[in-house]
Design a protein around this motif. Structure first.
Motif, short mmCIF file in Angstrom:
data_model
loop_
_atom_site.label_atom_id
_atom_site.label_comp_id
_atom_site.label_asym_id
_atom_site.label_seq_id
_atom_site.Cartn_x
_atom_site.Cartn_y
_atom_site.Cartn_z
N TYR A 330 0.82 -1.21 0.00
CA TYR A 330 0.00 0.00 0.00
C TYR A 330 0.85 1.26 0.00
O TYR A 330 0.37 2.35 -0.35
N GLN A 388 -5.30 -0.74 -0.04
CA GLN A 388 -5.26 -0.21 -1.40
C GLN A 388 -3.92 -0.55 -2.03
O GLN A 388 -2.86 -0.16 -1.52
N ASP A 389 -3.95 -1.29 -3.10
CA ASP A 389 -2.74 -1.81 -3.72
C ASP A 389 -2.98 -1.96 -5.22
O ASP A 389 -3.53 -2.96 -5.67
#
Length: 397
Positions: A330, A388-389
């Motif tokens: 992330y 979130q990646d």
């Protein structure tokens, strides 16, 4: 006998705060709390009696007084009558006493508690006045416990825990969780995740205060009176309660400047011949890097050229071209997408890191702790901040 009087005074604190909280709840609602299955007075009196029984058992274990089992109820009734004549001990003063006794310094204790030194001094003075005895011998260089202070310190951790549980229960009857929540976390997770998520938690719970302790070394939850901690990676067998939030994907990365200077490693085993950056493992030893691909796992023994005990600093060093490093997705994925970091061996995946909330079992039912656990579970689902990646999304698609 002095120990017994201390116990009685402390039990009076529970009774006083409980009665005040119930009166306030009844006044605000005009009825008994909806989530209390029994009449408040019946349940609370029973609850206080159980706490006082623990106090009395603890205190009497250090005195020559013996309570016959057959007459324990009448003895407790007499103690309750005696309690009404005792002074009330300030819980905050007791907490400050415990901190000063542990750190042996008023200045260090004030810094640890986040209050002015004068507040600590006044609180100890009030406590000594309420108990009618000196707890510390003070010199220009040392703070030493008296015999009475040693006796109180020996009993205070368990007493404070019981008082906190009683107050947490009473506060839960009034509806909204309230009180101080002490959280421990690593610097990186604190800066990148908690600093983003805690404002929303505070908006939901206006009566909760937070003390956030960020450190690269795990805190001792019991000794440091931590309510809840964020832990990354494998958990030791500590008897604590753990709630898993999820996993963080990681990537082996290098800066373009490093690749230009040293070239890419030709194979996964060739990593050990490059400059590497990592956090030390247990006892300061180097950790092996583990990668997996299609069900196959390989370990690479590395000797870091640069070892640092803080993950956020590892990321900055890799970004600035100091060497190869394994970084949390992330944080590093946006830089990979923008070309500011190079993702090495994308078909090999470093072992993901588990993220857990850890707290002592005695705090499991605390309304404040439960509110934080529920909130973190809610905001830590797929697509949330620390999950979130972009690389994970693209590979899944």
């Amino acid at each position: 006998m002095a120990s017994l009087l201390v116990g009685i005074a402390l039990a009076q604190t529970v009774a006083h705060w409980t009665a005040a909280s119930l009166a306030k709840a009844a006044e605000e609602r005009g009825t008994r709390p909806a989530n209390c299955p029994l009449a408040p007075t019946t349940k609370i009196v029973s609850f206080i009696r159980s706490i006082l029984a623990v106090f009395v058992t603890t205190m009497l274990s250090h005195t020559s007084i013996v309570i016959p089992r057959s007459g324990s109820s009448s003895v407790l009734d007499r103690l309750f009558r005696t309690v009404r004549q005792c002074r009330m001990v300030d819980i905050n003063a007791l907490r400050m006493f415990e901190k000063v006794a542990t750190l042996k310094s008023f200045t260090s204790s004030a810094r640890a508690l986040g209050v002015p030194k004068s507040n600590v001094s006044r609180a100890i003075a009030r406590l000594e006045d309420e108990l009618g005895t000196r707890l510390f011998q003070r010199t220009t260089r040392d703070v030493v416990l008296t015999m009475t202070g040693e006796a109180l310190l020996e009993r205070s951790p368990g007493i404070i825990a019981k008082l906190s549980e009683a107050l947490d229960y009473v506060r839960s009857l009034a509806g909204q969780p309230r009180g101080l929540l002490k959280i421990s976390a690593g610097v990186g997770f604190g800066v990148n995740v908690l600093a983003e998520q805690l404002p929303g938690f505070l908006l939901l719970y206006p009566d909760i205060e937070i003390a956030l302790d960020l450190d690269s070394r795990p805190a001792d939850l019991v000794a440091d009176a931590v309510d809840i901690a964020v832990r990354m990676g494998p958990l030791p067998d500590s008897g604590m309660v753990a709630v898993k939030l999820g996993e963080i994907r990681r990537y082996l990365c290098a800066a373009p400047s490093y690749i230009e200077r040293r070239g890419r490693p030709s194979s996964i085993d060739h990593i050990a011949q490059h400059d590497t950056i990592d956090m030390p493992g247990q006892n300061g030893r180097a950790r092996a890097w583990t990668f997996s691909r299609g069900g196959k796992t390989t370990r690479v023994e590395i000797k870091p050229r640069l070892a640092v005990n803080e993950a956020l600093t590892v990321h900055r060093l890799v970004s600035n071209g100091a060497g190869l490093g394994i970084l949390s997705g992330y944080i590093c994925a946006p830089q990979i997408v923008e070309g500011r970091l190079v993702h090495l061996f994308p078909d090999w995946s470093p072992t993901p890191v588990e993220v857990n909330l850890l707290f002592p079992s005695r705090r499991e039912l605390s309304p404040v702790v439960r509110a934080f656990v529920d909130y973190m579970k809610q905001v830590s689902g797929p697509g949330s901040l620390w999950m979130q990646d972009p690389l994970a999304v693209s590979s899944a698609g």
